[in-house]
Enzyme design. Structure first.
Site, PDB file in Angstrom:
ATOM      1  N   LYS A 117       5.175  -7.128  13.978  1.00  0.00           N
ATOM      2  CA  LYS A 117       6.444  -7.808  14.255  1.00  0.00           C
ATOM      3  C   LYS A 117       6.897  -7.492  15.685  1.00  0.00           C
ATOM      4  O   LYS A 117       7.257  -8.367  16.449  1.00  0.00           O
ATOM      5  CB  LYS A 117       7.490  -7.363  13.230  1.00  0.00           C
ATOM      6  N   GLY A 130      10.209  -6.392   8.382  1.00  0.00           N
ATOM      7  CA  GLY A 130       8.767  -6.096   8.319  1.00  0.00           C
ATOM      8  C   GLY A 130       8.250  -6.023   6.889  1.00  0.00           C
ATOM      9  O   GLY A 130       7.242  -6.630   6.535  1.00  0.00           O
ATOM     10  N   ARG A 131       8.955  -5.288   6.036  1.00  0.00           N
ATOM     11  CA  ARG A 131       8.453  -5.103   4.666  1.00  0.00           C
ATOM     12  C   ARG A 131       8.729  -6.301   3.770  1.00  0.00           C
ATOM     13  O   ARG A 131       8.387  -6.301   2.594  1.00  0.00           O
ATOM     14  CB  ARG A 131       9.025  -3.809   4.069  1.00  0.00           C
ATOM     15  N   GLU A 189      11.596   2.740   2.159  1.00  0.00           N
ATOM     16  CA  GLU A 189      12.030   2.446   3.529  1.00  0.00           C
ATOM     17  C   GLU A 189      13.336   1.646   3.501  1.00  0.00           C
ATOM     18  O   GLU A 189      14.157   1.744   4.407  1.00  0.00           O
ATOM     19  CB  GLU A 189      10.934   1.682   4.298  1.00  0.00           C
ATOM     20  N   HIS A 231      -5.866   9.137 -16.910  1.00  0.00           N
ATOM     21  CA  HIS A 231      -6.792  10.272 -16.840  1.00  0.00           C
ATOM     22  C   HIS A 231      -6.465  11.164 -15.654  1.00  0.00           C
ATOM     23  O   HIS A 231      -7.318  11.913 -15.184  1.00  0.00           O
ATOM     24  CB  HIS A 231      -8.227   9.748 -16.783  1.00  0.00           C
ATOM     25  N   LYS A 291       8.388   8.902  15.651  1.00  0.00           N
ATOM     26  CA  LYS A 291       7.734   8.164  16.743  1.00  0.00           C
ATOM     27  C   LYS A 291       8.165   8.746  18.092  1.00  0.00           C
ATOM     28  O   LYS A 291       7.348   8.966  18.990  1.00  0.00           O
ATOM     29  CB  LYS A 291       8.142   6.686  16.707  1.00  0.00           C
TER      30      LYS A 291
HETATM   31  O1  LIG Z   1       5.137  -4.911  12.393  1.00  0.00           O
HETATM   32  P1  LIG Z   1       5.403  -3.760  13.274  1.00  0.00           P
HETATM   33  O2  LIG Z   1       6.483  -4.035  14.278  1.00  0.00           O
HETATM   34  O3  LIG Z   1       4.147  -3.288  13.931  1.00  0.00           O
HETATM   35  O4  LIG Z   1       5.971  -2.573  12.399  1.00  0.00           O
HETATM   36  C1  LIG Z   1       5.211  -2.002  11.391  1.00  0.00           C
HETATM   37  C2  LIG Z   1       6.045  -1.168  10.470  1.00  0.00           C
HETATM   38  O5  LIG Z   1       6.663  -0.112  11.176  1.00  0.00           O
HETATM   39  C3  LIG Z   1       7.975   0.113  10.673  1.00  0.00           C
HETATM   40  O6  LIG Z   1       8.896  -0.272  11.634  1.00  0.00           O
HETATM   41  C4  LIG Z   1       8.299   1.531  10.430  1.00  0.00           C
HETATM   42  O7  LIG Z   1       7.317   2.149   9.695  1.00  0.00           O
HETATM   43  C5  LIG Z   1       8.047  -0.750   9.421  1.00  0.00           C
HETATM   44  O8  LIG Z   1       9.322  -1.128   9.075  1.00  0.00           O
HETATM   45  C6  LIG Z   1       7.187  -1.890   9.807  1.00  0.00           C
HETATM   46  O9  LIG Z   1       6.780  -2.646   8.695  1.00  0.00           O
END
Ligand SMILES: O=P(O)(O)OC[C@H]1O[C@](O)(CO)[C@@H](O)[C@@H]1O
Length: 533
Positions: free
Chosen positions: A209, A273-274, A359, A390, A499
């Site tokens: 994204k 993103g999710r 998240e 199991h 990060k």
């Molecule tokens: O699609 P991008 O911008 O690479 O982000 C990947 C992922 O990193 C995050 O920002 C944080 O883990 C997620 O929300 C997102 O899905």
């Protein structure tokens, strides 16, 4: 007002102490012949049997009052209106728009949709243009016999949704393409895939994204280097060129172009993103199953959207599930939920839901920035059945922690039915029964306490539409719980800290400046830094 200050919250706390702390599932069934009917529901493509949960009709009524007190309906309508409900980033959350037919489909009579300004209809039309472009590209790739392998490079939402759907719909994968997913920055993952492919027959999808995510960028650069080392070209005119073999799926087209990718499928920043598998991020899915099936996936999700936005509080399945989550987390003090898909195709569902739920709702402040005094998202974990039986089911049956289990089972579908499918579903049903009934009077070691709760989500059939509906159900459930807790389910600031610190460590390393850094971090850097790498 925070949710825990509402009258319904106090009533629920009292209800737990007075009526439910000693609740017994088996007795509840024995004393109430209506129990199953009262606590089960049919929604589009998904039937939910919630009757083996610690709840009565009174519990559900009080939970519904909580949803009412906490303004759930207004928040749901604000999402449908396209308001910027992602307040910390000043964005709308409109993933549901990506699966809405151009004319509004089953939601076109909804009063909120009826009141949409023209700009919102224009946004919907633009989403359809992008969808059509994405599906056209997918069909072109499917028809291209030279392309045998698709490598999706992306992480988090740019990986988990597409992976769970491609794996889930394996029986619908028909164009003879192998779809690989590379997410981890650990070079073993990329290396493992690159050893299996050739540049002239591979299409790399750089899914991000932001097009800045460190792991994805490093993997994309390494893939590009490998591609050029294997004889690929940068000149767009060459057959085996980056122009032909790399596609970017992103909101940041400028960054993708700077990387050297000319074919970009764009999506909007109002797609979290999710929540993005329905957007250009879904290209690997569309290549794998084709445009018709991809449209079925969207249609199943839209049917669930229509249910979610239309159904009243008492009959709204995503909300009922969210309320049960809140009940367990905040009143029964159960901190986790186990995801048990009895489906090999859904083997990564727990990983997908970990991001979606934790998240989104792993937060401790409200929209207004006030600290919550109550826990929010449960810890979500699991494995597919029957494998889980199991492994960790021992703890579920006899451990000291009570963990609500969510069984996800499909009624038929798929190629390998017969004895295997029958055995799969019987195991799921038996496990739910065993959790509830337990075993008593054999021996201290063999006895199981029972009275352990579970839910059953039953897909009418396993197909693209039902998978779409299931995922949309989860999305709206997560949103609903977040709305009641009063948190922003669409940001993820907590992820940023790690990060930033990784970036700072890199800088310190370059400058050799370890002043003020704790002894443990310093020692680990000395042991694992570049000299070792
Ligand atoms: O699609 P991008 O911008 O690479 O982000 C990947 C992922 O990193 C995050 O920002 C944080 O883990 C997620 O929300 C997102 O899905």
């Amino acid at each position: 007002m925070s949710c825990s200050a509402s009258p319904a919250w106090a009533a629920l706390a009292a209800h737990y102490q007075d009526d439910m702390a000693q609740f017994n599932l088996a007795q509840a069934f024995a004393s109430n012949p209506q129990r199953l009917a009262q606590h089960s529901q049919q929604a589009p493509h998904v039937y939910a049997d919630l009757s083996k949960n610690f709840c009565t009709t009174q519990t559900e009524s009080l939970l519904q009052a909580l949803a009412h007190d906490c303004g759930w309906q207004a928040r749901r309508d604000a999402m449908l209106a396209g308001e910027p409900i992602n307040t910390t980033e000043g964005r709308a959350a409109m993933h549901w728009l990506l699966r809405m037919p151009r004319d509004g489909g089953q939601l076109r009579q909804h009063p909120v949709v009826q009141a949409w300004p023209q700009a919102q209809w224009d946004t919907l039309a633009a989403a359809h243009d992008t969808l059509n472009a994405m599906l056209a590209l997918a069909e072109q790739v499917r028809a291209d016999r030279q392309i045998t392998d698709i490598v999706n490079i992306g992480i988090g939402g740019s990986h988990l949704g597409p992976e769970v759907v491609v794996q889930g719909l394996e029986d619908w994968v028909d164009a003879g393409k192998r779809v690989h997913f590379v997410s981890n920055v650990d070079g073993h993952e990329l290396g493992h895939v690159l050893r299996q492919v050739r540049p002239e027959s591979t299409l790399f999808l750089i899914a991000s994204k932001s097009f800045t995510t460190a792991e994805t960028m490093l993997n994309a650069h390494s893939a590009r280097e490998w591609f050029l080392r294997q004889g690929g070209c940068v000149q767009p005119s060459a057959a085996v060129s980056i122009a032909q073999h790399f596609v970017a799926l992103t909101t940041n087209v400028a960054a993708a172009q700077a990387f050297g990718i000319t074919r970009c499928l764009e999506f909007s920043d109002w797609v979290g993103g999710r929540f993005s598998l329905w957007s250009a991020i879904g290209l690997p899915i569309a290549i794998a199953i084709g445009q018709e099936q991809f449209r079925d996936l969207l249609a199943g999700a839209h049917a669930m959207d229509a249910h979610f936005f239309n159904a009243p509080i008492g009959h709204n399945l995503p909300l009922r599930l969210a309320l049960l989550d809140i009940w367990y987390r905040n009143f029964c003090h159960l901190g986790s939920r186990c995801i048990a898909p009895y489906s090999h195709g859904l083997r990564r569902l727990a990983a997908y839901l970990q991001q979606l739920e934790m998240e989104s709702n792993g937060k401790r402040v409200t929209h207004a920035g006030q600290c919550l005094t109550t826990p929010t998202a449960p810890i979500v974990w699991g494995e597919p059945g029957t494998n889980g039986q199991h492994a960790f089911f021992q703890l579920l049956h006899q451990g000291q922690d009570v963990v609500p289990v969510e069984f996800i089972v499909a009624r038929g579908g798929g190629k390998y039915l017969g004895a295997h499918q029958h055995s799969l579903v019987i195991n799921a049903i038996a496990q739910a029964q065993a959790l509830m009934l337990g075993r008593h009077g054999v021996s201290a070691h063999q006895d199981c306490p029972g009275n352990r709760p579970s839910s059953f989500l039953l897909l009418q059939q396993f197909n693209p539409a039902s998978v779409g509906a299931l995922i949309a159900l989860y999305e709206h459930r997560v949103f609903s719980a977040g709305a009641i807790w009063g948190i922003n389910s669409f940001d993820q600031w907590g992820v940023e800290l790690g990060k930033q610190l990784a970036q700072q460590l890199r800088q310190r390393e370059e400058q050799g400046d370890w002043q003020g850094v704790d002894a443990s971090t310093r020692d680990l850097m000395a042991q694992l830094g570049p000299a070792v790498a």
